[in-house]
Each structure stands twice: as C-alpha cells, then as structure tokens.
Design an enzyme around this catalytic site. Structure first.
Site: not given
Length: 1261
Positions: A505-506, A758, A888-889
């Site tokens: 994830d970024k 994004d 986790g998001a």
C-alpha cells in the site's frame, strides 16, 4: 425430482460450495456399526477424518429438498468437504418480511423451532411471546428446512429450489425512498418475534471450546493416533523407555497446541464480547420508544442513536441526523468519519432512487463494532437508524467468521510431506513382508512375528516427525516476536520463505501517514496564478479559494480538539481559521440543526471603520463579523472521488456550494471557461514530482434554494456548473527506510508492486522515487473503457512519461538464467500502470489479457479494497507467491488473501492478517522473508534428517533380521533419544542469514535436488552398512558370537556370561554384526545431520549454532570413547561386544570414507551442480518487471554453471510456474508490449456458452 441434483450455494462468492442431499439409511448404519466393532474403532476414526466417506457409507442420495443430511464441497482449489444436519423449524410464515398482521388464515402457525418455543431475549419477553403464540395459534404450521454451517444458516427456498442465506434488509433490494417511507416507523413486537425466528439472536457468539473438546480434536489427528499405536506396540515389546519419551513429547506437544488454540479463542471471544451486548432504544410501530437488549434487534427495527454515542451492536442505515464514528475496528484508521442520513429522493420512480447497498451507501451506514462518538440532530427529531443486518451477517460478523474459519494453507511442502510419508509407508510395507517371510521360514513364534513386523513400520515412519517439524517453526516464531513481528498462523512462516512478489500500500506504508501542505495555485479569470506557499494571508482571507479550504471538510470537535481526516486537518490548519460547533443546548433551542461555523482569526481581517454613536452595537458587530455556516455536507465518496458542502456567509441570503476532490473529477464538473487551458500540463507536472493534488471549485446557488430544499436536494444538482478555483498541492514524504528495503528486495529478485487508492501519476512518481521503477524503465499506462453506445470495450496504451529510449525494440524482458551469466548490463524494462476502473474493465472484458498485464503491472492506482483482493488473486493465478504489506486500512481482504499478509497496524481490523508488525515501516518485510526462508530450509533439513534416520535404522534392522538378530532396547533408546531427539531439536536453532539472496529455496520435497540428496545419502548409508555387515563376517577372528567368545582377548565375567546366555536365547542381540552396525549407524546419523544442516545462503552457518555444535561434538567424543576405550558397564548397558583393535580401525576408516563421500555428494555435486541446473530458472527476477542483473556466486559456482549452461537453457524452456511460461511466450510475441499508439479493442463474443473473450490490436491514425 432427480435424485442426483447438485446445488450450488453462494454462487460467485469466495465461499461457493456444491451441495448434495442425503437421507439416513438404517441398514447402512448397522453395517458401519458392525465394521467399527470389528476394526476396534479404526473405521470410526477413518469416517471422522473423511466426512464424504462418512455420509456415503451411512446415507443414500436424495433430492436437496427432502434431505436429512447435506454433503458440501468447496469449489476452490482445496475441494474441502463438510457435512451438516438439516433441521426443521415450524413458523407462521415462509418469508421473514411477511406482514403477519394482514395474513389470511390459511397462511401459517405457531412459532416453534425443533419443538421448542423460540428464544427471546430480555426479562419481560415471556408476555409478548405468549401473546404472539396465542394470536397466531389458529394458523396452519409451515415447515421450514435449514442447516447451519460456519455460523451461517441456510434456509430452503421453494422458489429457487435451493438453500440460501438470509442476510437482512438488503435481501428485499429496498430503494432509498421505500426505506424512508415503509421502514422508518419501526416494527411491532410480534413482527420482531417473528423475524427473530429466522435471523436469530443478534449476537456474534464466539464459543470458547472446552479443553476436553479441543483435546479430543487434537488427539484424533492421524499422527497422534499413529504415535499411540507405536507406544502400545513398544510397550508390548517391553521397550518402555522410548515409549515413555514419545508419550511425554506428545503430551507436551498437545498441551502447547491446546494452550495456543485456546488462547486465540479467548482473545477473539474477548475482542468480540466487548460492548457486543448493550441496552438500546427501539422505536415501535405505534411511535413508542422502549428500552431493549441489543440481542433482541432484528433487520427492520428502528433504533435511536444516543447523543453521547454508543458501540454499534448491528449494521444500521442512518435515516435522520448525523453521526461522528470511529471505524478503526473495520478499517484500521482511527480517524473519525462523519456519517450522514440516507438521502430521500421522495419520488420512487426517480433515477437516483436505487436499491440500498451497505457497500454503495457506506457513508450513511453505521457498521457493527464501530464507535459512535457523538450525534447531531434536529430539535424534536431523534437520530434514528434502521437495522439492516444482525449477528454474523454484519461487517464485524464477517470479519470474525473469516478468523474462525480461515481457508487452509495450501503449500507444496505439506502436500509433498504426505506423499513422502506414503513412500516411507511403501518401504515399510516391503520390510513388513520381508520380516514375516523370514520369521516364518525360521519358525519364529507368532507373537514375535507380529511385534517385529509391526515394529518395522514404526521404525520407517518416525512418530517424532510432527514434533520435529514444528520445532523449526516455533523457533522462527520466537525470533520474529523478538523483532516485533507477531504471528497468528505459524504455518504461514514457511510459506513466507517462498515469497517472490510483494504488494505494498502507498500511504502510511511506503510513505508517511501525514501530508504536508506544499503550496497552493489559485485560478483567476480562467488562468493559473503563481504558486504560493500558503493561503494564510490578509489579501486572501475573504476569497472563495480560502472559504473552500475552510468549509469543504468533515472535521469535528471531539472534547474540544479538532479531529477528522489528516488531509482535511492539514488543509484547514493552513488557513488559520477557527471552527465552532453548536452545543446540544443551542441545537435544542432552535427548530432546526445549528450549523458548524468557521471564521478567520481577527488579526487576518482588515480593520473595520469605528462604530458611530448612533449605530446599534449589536447590529455593528453582526455586520462586521465574517463567518461562514456549513449548512449541509455531502461526504467524501471514494467512488465519486469528491466531497461537497453547502455553506452560507453570515448576512447573505444566497448559499454557496464548495467542492473538493480529484483534479480530473473536479475539472469535469466545472464550466469549461473557468478551467485553465494548461490545466492538464500543470497537473501532470505536479503529479510527476510525486505531489498529491486536490482541486477546489465553487458555485453560487440560486436564491430559491432555501435551507429546507438544500436538506433534500440531490448532490448531482449541486455539483454542476461549478467555477474552478485552483489546486492545493500536498506533499507525501517517503519513509526513510522505504528505498533501502525495496533495493534489498530488488537485489533478491523479489518483485514489488504498488497498490494504492491515490492518483495514478502520483503513484508512478512515488514508485520512481522509491526505486520500484528504475529511472531508465518505461511505464505504459493502460486506460480501459467499458463498452458503450454499441462500441466494444477498449484499452488505450500511452506512456506515463517519455524516456529517451522509447523504441519498442529496446523494451525487452531479461531472462537472467544460466544462459545469460556473461551479460554485464541489465536490459531496459517496461512496467504497466492502471487505475481501479481500468482494472475492473480488464477483468470483465479482457480476462485473457489480465495475466499478461499482471506479469509486468507495477502500479495499480485508485484501487478499491475488493479490487486489491482481486489483484492478489490474479497474481496468485499465475503462480506467484504473493506477500502484502499494508497499514490495515482498507487492506484487510488483501492481507488475508495473500500468502503472507503483514499489517503495520495493531488495531482490531488487522486481526485478520497472519502477521502484525510493531515497526511501522516496511523493514519488517525482508526480516519476515529471511525468517521464512530459514524456517523452510530448517523444515527441509529436519524432514530429510528424520527420513534418513528412519531409513538408516530400517537398513540396520533389516540386515540384522537376516541373521535373526535385532538392535537392543537400550541401543534403540540411545539412538532415538541421545542422538535423534538431541540433534533434531538443536539443528533447528540456526538463525536466518543476515541478508536476502537472489535465489529462493525449493517449495516442495518432491524436487530434483532434494530427492537426489535423500536418495544418494540413502544409497551411501546402505552401501557402507552393507560393507561393514559383510566385511565383519570375513574377518579371520570372526565366529558366531557366544558369551564365551573373546575376539579381543578380554576375559568376560561369569555373571555377565550367565546374563548374556539368557539374552542370547531370547533375542540374539549381542553379536559382532550388531556391534559393527551399531557403531557405523550411530556415526551415520551424525554425518547426515551435519551434511543436511545447511547454513548460507538461507541460514547462519551451523558452527554459529553452539547447542548443535556442542551436541554433535559430545556425541562424537562419547562414540569414539566407547569404541576405542570399552567400559564394561556401558558395553553391558548397550549390549555391545568387544572387537579387535584392527577392526575398530577398519570401522573408523569406513566411517571417515562414508563422511567424505556424503559431504562431497551433498556439498559439491548437489549445491553447485544440481541446484544451479534446476533452480537457476526459478529466479523470480528472471520473469518479473524488475531487471535482474547477474550476481557473483564465486568461481566454483560460475564454473559449474557454465559447464551445464547448455542443459539449463534447454530445461528453462519448460518452466513450471505459469508466470515464467508466460514471460517466455511474450519474449517472442512481436506485438508485445503494445506500442503507445495502439488501442486494444474487445470483440463481442459469438453466441454460445462459455465463450472466452478475444481482442484485436489496432493502430491509431
């Protein structure tokens, strides 16, 4: 009805299953019972292990509708079997949403579940239940068939002729307007009771199994049953010591396992039980509000959300008021989210009036387990929510289910281990037959034949194997814990050793969580102004640009502190404005909700003229104040990529709309003349530099839109004809550790992929900055459009930027195999980048192109949470071992689905992730892979050692059986405990190697080098034992041993002789062959332990493992000591006889030559020649998007590599993994990669079933 009908449950979902119906058959049950008695219960065990056999042995096929038992099989790659008992429930109706008040008398009857009255929560529940029963007592009973599997109830539906799950209100596909008109009034108690029959108690019950239940389940594992069989057999053979040792080891292993499993259950139970049962206020159909327990709630109930907040006990859709919610339990982000009421379009035929979906309307849905911090409401109107799902159907329930019933770990090592054991069983079978034939020929007593024959099986299949295999994983888990990585699924550690691709994830993972405001670029008269550092200026204080920054957010004050999305917070803080919210008292005084007010600090406002004495002071203050009230919010939607607010400046009659969102989206909603001509260039310039860009827009609303109309207007009516205001440029800095970690992974030929929500160009820029995409590499963006207006779906290819070498001929894929060892320079690579929308179109319309794209896809932007999971599955579909690292998001599904998911968040949402890291950066990824590789190699070492230990002992016993001898009890004991257990538990202690190397360990036992290693060592051991066995019989001093033999001229005491005579008569243990084989085999165990205990490149060298070195050294010293300096007591204990010094020296020579041959074969032949030959083509970098430059492996390695290069080239044309095969195909494909001037169009599939998609590449003019 056909008896062989096969039903499909949960079609198209992750837990899709095939269902067959069965009826119990009495005569089959009787036969099975007889079989169980005849086999001493073994048949019962077999049926317990194989549920499909159990059902087919005791039942006959029938239709699903009439079945008493259902047999289910998952349709995934695991093909797991489940069985469930079909139960019957009696109820007053078939459909839980029927209105009983208007039902006719022929409908249905008393609510009885399996002959019992329905359970009803609460102390005063007996009266309504009795009243309910009396009211519908005259109706005819209706039988409803259902079964429960994995905490989910499946009900029979006559209309679809299949079982289905009742999830809740969404089953009705109810529209937003209908939800407001028909479901906001609440349910009567009778309706609630009736629905509870179907939906059950609203509770996520995680039952902690009793220790006895867990014990039975654990003990019935096939390995423990085999151990029990072995212990009984050894006890019958009076081999008590090792039997007790194995028994103790099993007890410790079972106890540890029980403690771990029970601890996980208790932890999950405590997590779920916290605040899961609360008191709630429920609206009844007669407008009464009554207190009830949350367990009584059913879909359709209307609950009142208290103003001081609560923990949500169910999923509910907000129909009035606003809530501030902390959703960290679900998303892993502890950022408060504003939830608004579901819009009511009013007109049921309106286009905006679509069916309610918790996924689509998540901004209006309060999810179970989330914390409502505070509510905002209208005077006289409560904050209400309609319950849509309860129990395990809720979002939290699904999360808990995924933890309780995880998918099994599919790993080649475990499948190969069972196959390998079957081979050992086959070898044991040969020995079994051999020993019986030999014993019968020599007229051995029947009892001895049975015990010795069965003993061969326990020798060949080592009962200590499970404990030995687990040791390495437990040590790795302990080492991971030391560096702050916690694991809830230890078996996954081994799989992490195979990872060859990691998705990141970024935001919050590769980059810092927070964003910093870099600057603003305003637009005036349709053109960009010079960029400014901030908007905190007197000249801008009353501009629409600053007003938009100050109002267009979802911030709120919680206990006096501003909270909300970090981006919103940074943007608002940059203005320096002040936010004020109405108190509950103020709200109650007015007949409508008091708006949130924002205003600039006084020092920014221009000085006002002084107040004249005639002017009213109050009026003066009102006219001079500059305040903006936020009248309505349209929250940020990831699907729409924007948020809007309606606000009004104090003293103004007309309202303003302010819009904030993704630049491309905002520009499309603005008047064309207000968007600068160079908008695309300016945006691209910023995004290429890695900035996160947000666009702002404004619109003056018509005077006819008053406060009431604004509350009910659709957002599409507001979000049009906007005026473009400009851009806010935010900076998202890389974490300091990111580039270094990604470089380590690149050097190790582990592919890295970015999956983010994004902007595309921002993501590509970050990928370049962190080294995921090298400066010289080409990035091709795939823009896919769905079919529209009769045109087929199409993909347009374009370069994200224009590198100096953009000719197609120079865009190649490196195959860095053995054939390419001499190539000094890595070739230019190409990477694909695509958005979530394009990814969705490609999955649906170009499935055969998907695999080619994921082979080189490096950046996936604007991806929704479920798309992240789909990407992981697509990568696994081409045989990648995929890791996923996220905060986790929104990553829960992907973290769970990946082979190794690592969450950087310790919040509840990450409980589904197999690994959780306390270190909030990606440095945990290489550590986990290193430990995984070490644990995997340890597993191979232990398995190979245990296999060799079995075979060496099997060879010794088989040779001794030929002379009607055997190893003595204490010889077995010394070998099994002093050598094997000591060595096996210390050889697993090697820590991981300090860096990641470019090659991966093998994934299974059934592979060339490993089989070569085991088979050559077996042949070596067989050869040298046979030499010793035959050679000792040709010695001049050799005679058949008897108590009076003195081959080494040592006097033997009479007492010893007498004892030995007894021994001789019974077992014939003491003889020269036995002693020779005992010495040779003991040294062989130690030789293979050292040879198999591999160090570099995956583990630290064995000499650094001091417990192993100490154990091996001590055993060597002890064996040499008893061999060359016999001690009568030890000789008597181990039942070995004295042999001449010359033979001892001969044995030493045999042992030394044996060791030399073993080392040469294992180290030089296997490690240098065969490893290169078989695994050189299995380097991930060879087929990934990252260039794989050759790494120096040393002079000998290179020589071995070159010698076999022709063979390796020939073999590399037949790769095992699909991604390798695909890479080879694409190398010779002249149309791949697509040129930037091409469009790939999908062709409409011809009529007919199961047609795959096809496409054609067209060159644009």
């Amino acid at each position: 009805m056909e008896k062989d009908d096969l039903k499909v449950l949960n079609k198209g979902e992750e837990d899709e299953m095939e269902l067959q119906g069965f009826c119990l058959c009495r005569w089959r049950l009787a036969l099975v019972a007889l079989g169980v008695l005849c086999t001493g219960g073994f048949l019962l065990l077999l049926l317990y292990w194989m549920p499909e056999w159990c059902v087919k042995a005791t039942c006959t096929r029938t239709s699903a509708r009439e079945s008493q038992v259902v047999l289910l099989r998952s349709t995934d790659e695991f093909k797991r079997w489940f069985l469930a008992k079909v139960r019957v429930m009696l109820a007053p109706g078939r459909n839980p949403f029927d209105n009983l008040e208007t039902q006719t008398a022929d409908a249905t009857s008393i609510p009885v579940s399996n002959g019992h009255l329905p359970h009803s929560g609460g102390d005063n529940s007996s009266n309504p239940t009795q009243e309910f029963i009396r009211k519908y007592a005259e109706y005819q009973r209706t039988q409803i068939r259902y079964f429960t599997l994995h905490s989910t109830k499946y009900y029979w539906n006559d209309e679809i002729q299949n079982f289905e799950v009742l999830t809740g209100l969404e089953d009705l596909r109810v529209n937003s307007s209908t939800l407001h008109s028909d479901h906001c009034g609440g349910l009567t108690r009778n309706q609630q009771e009736y629905r509870r029959l179907f939906f059950g108690v609203n509770e996520i019950a995680v039952k902690v199994p009793s220790v006895f239940k867990l014990l039975i389940k654990e003990v019935l594992n096939p390995f423990y049953i085999f151990q029990l069989f072995s212990v009984i057999l050894w006890s019958a053979d009076e081999y008590y010591y090792y039997a007790v040792a194995i028994l103790l080891m099993s007890i410790i292993s079972i106890a540890t396992s029980l403690y771990t499993i029970r601890k996980q259950y208790v932890m999950l139970h405590d997590m779920v039980a916290t605040h899961s049962i609360v008191r709630v206020s429920v609206c009844r159909a007669n407008n009464e509000i009554e207190e009830a327990m949350s367990t009584d709630l059913v879909p359709g109930d209307v609950m009142v959300i208290p103003s001081n907040g609560t923990i949500m006990p169910c999923d509910a859709v907000l129909v009035s008021g606003t809530c501030i919610v902390n959703e960290s339990m679900l998303t892993g982000e502890s950022v408060p989210v504003t939830k608004t009421n579901l819009p009511n379009p009013g007109d049921k035929d309106s286009e905006e009036d679509g069916p309610y979906s918790s996924e689509e309307h998540k901004r209006h849905t309060l999810f179970c387990g989330t914390h409502v911090i505070q509510t905002r409401f209208y005077s006289g109107e409560l904050v209400k929510a309609v319950v849509v799902r309860t129990g395990y159907s809720t979002a939290k329930g699904q999360l808990v289910r995924s933890i309780l019933y995880p998918k099994p770990t599919d790993f080649k090592l475990y499948r190969d281990a069972y196959l390998f054991l079957l081979c050992l069983v086959a070898v044991a079978g040969i020995g079994f037959v051999y020993s019986i034939v030999l014993s019968v020929m020599n007229k051995v007593p029947a009892k001895t034949i049975i015990i010795e024959s069965l003993d061969i099986i326990t020798i060949t299949v080592p009962p200590a194997l499970p404990a030995a295999m687990t040791a390495g994983i437990m040590y790795a888990q302990r080492r991971l814990k030391r560096i702050g990585i916690f694991c809830i699924s230890p078996q996954r550690i081994n799989i992490c050793g195979q990872l060859n691709l990691v998705c990141f994830d970024k935001t919050g993972t590769l980059t810092e969580d927070g964003l910093d405001l870099w600057g603003v670029q305003r637009v005036e008269n349709g053109s960009f102004q010079q960029s400014e550092e901030n908007a905190y200026k007197e000249s801008l204080v009353k501009s629409q640009f600053v007003a938009c920054m100050a109002t267009c957010h979802s911030l709120t004050k919680i206990e006096g502190t501003l909270s909300g999305d970090p981006l919103d917070l940074k943007m608002f803080e940059a203005t320096g404005w002040i936010l004020e919210e109405a108190t509950e008292e103020e709200t109650a005084l007015h007949n409508r909700i008091m708006p949130t007010v924002v205003k600039p600090p006084k020092q920014l406002l221009p000085p006002e003229p002084t107040c004249s004495p005639e002017q009213d002071m109050e009026l003066y203050e009102l006219s001079s104040a500059y305040e903006i009230g936020i009248v309505r919010q349209f929250p940020f939607s990831s699907a729409l990529q924007r948020m809007t607010v309606v606000a009004r400046l104090l003293g103004e009659k007309r309202m303003d709309a302010y819009l904030k969102g993704a630049p491309e989206v905002v520009a499309s909603l603005c008047k064309k003349d207000t968007v600068p001509e160079n908008f695309g260039e300016v945006l691209e310039d910023y995004t290429k530099q890695g900035f996160r860009v947000i666009a702002l827009a404004h619109r003056r609303l018509e005077s006819k839109l008053n406060w009431h109309k604004v509350q009910n207007v659709n957002r599409d009516q507001i979000e049009s004809n906007m005026e473009f205001l400009g851009l806010i440029i935010m900076q998202n800095k890389l974490k300091a550790e990111t580039p270094g970690v990604l470089e380590d992974l690149r050097r190790a030929h582990i592919r890295t992929v970015m999956v983010t929500g994004d902007n595309m160009l921002t993501a590509i820029s970050v990928a370049r900055d962190c080294g995921m995409i090298l400066p010289r590499d080409t990035v091709i963006i795939a823009d896919a459009l769905p079919p529209r207006d009769g045109l087929a779906a199409k993909i347009t290819w374009r370069y994200a930027d224009k590198p100096s070498k953009a000719r197609l001929e120079e865009v190649e894929i490196s195959l860095d195999g053995v054939c390419h060892v001499d190539e000094p320079e890595p070739l230019e690579q190409y990477h694909f980048a695509m958005s979530g929308k394009s990814f969705a179109v490609i999955i649906e319309h170009f499935p055969d192109l998907l695999q080619k794209l994921v082979l080189h896809g490096t950046v996936f932007a604007r991806m929704a949470p479920d798309q992240k999971t789909q990407l992981i599955e697509s990568l696994q579909g081409v045989d990648y071992f995929v890791g996923m690292c996220g905060d986790g998001a929104n990553d829960c599904g992907a973290l769970k689905r990946a082979h190794g998911g690592i969450s950087l968040s310790e919040l509840e949402a990450s409980v589904a992730s197999p690994f959780t890291s306390r270190t909030p950066n990606i440095s945990c990824v290489p550590s986990l892979i290193r430990e995984g590789r070490a644990a995997l190699i340890t597993s191979f070492c232990v398995f190979k050692f245990m296999a060799l230990y079995s075979i060496i002992q099997y060879i010794s016993v088989t040779l001794l059986y030929s002379i009607l001898s055997n190893l003595g009890d204490f010889q077995f004991l010394f070998i099994d405990i002093a050598i094997i257990l000591l060595i096996v538990f210390t050889m697993s202690l090697n820590p991981a190697w300090k860096e990641l190397v470019p090659r991966r360990p093998p994934s299974g036992l059934i592979s060339g080098p490993l089989l070569f290693s085991v088979l050559t060592q077996i042949l070596i051991c067989l050869g040298f034992q046979t030499i010793a066995f035959l050679w000792v019989r040709h010695q001049p001093w050799y005679e058949v041993w008897n108590p009076h033999s003195d081959a080494c001229d040592l006097s033997v005491s009479n007492a010893t002789s007498e004892q030995n005579e007894t021994e001789l008569d019974n077992h014939n243990i003491q003889n020269y062959e036995n002693t020779s084989l005992f010495y040779v085999s003991c040294f062989q165990y130690l030789i293979v332990a050292i040879v198999f205990s591999k160090g570099k490149p995956f583990r630290q060298p064995s000499y650094k493992n001091w417990p192993f070195v100490l154990s091996a050294l001590s055993l060597y010293i002890f064996l040499f000591f008893i061999m060359f300096y016999p001690v009568a007591a030890i000789d008597q204990f181990l039942e070995i006889v004295c042999v001449p010094l010359e033979w001892k020296i001969t044995l030493l020579c045999i042992i030394v030559v044996n060791a030399a041959v073993s080392v040469v074969v294992e180290t030089f032949v296997l490690d240098i020649v065969l490893w290169k030959l078989v695994f050189s083509r299995d380097k991930q970098g060879s087929y990934g998007a990252t260039s794989a430059a050759p790494t120096p492996q040393g002079a000998i390695d290179l020589w071995g590599c070159k010698c076999l290069s022709w063979l390796s080239c020939r073999r590399s044309t037949m790769p095992k993994a699909r991604y390798m095969h695909l890479a080879q195909e694409l190398m010779v494909d002249p149309d791949w990669p697509p040129k930037p001037t091409t469009t790939t169009e999908g062709k409409p599939p011809p009529p007919g079933p199961e047609n795959g998609s096809s496409y054609q590449i067209m060159t644009n003019s």
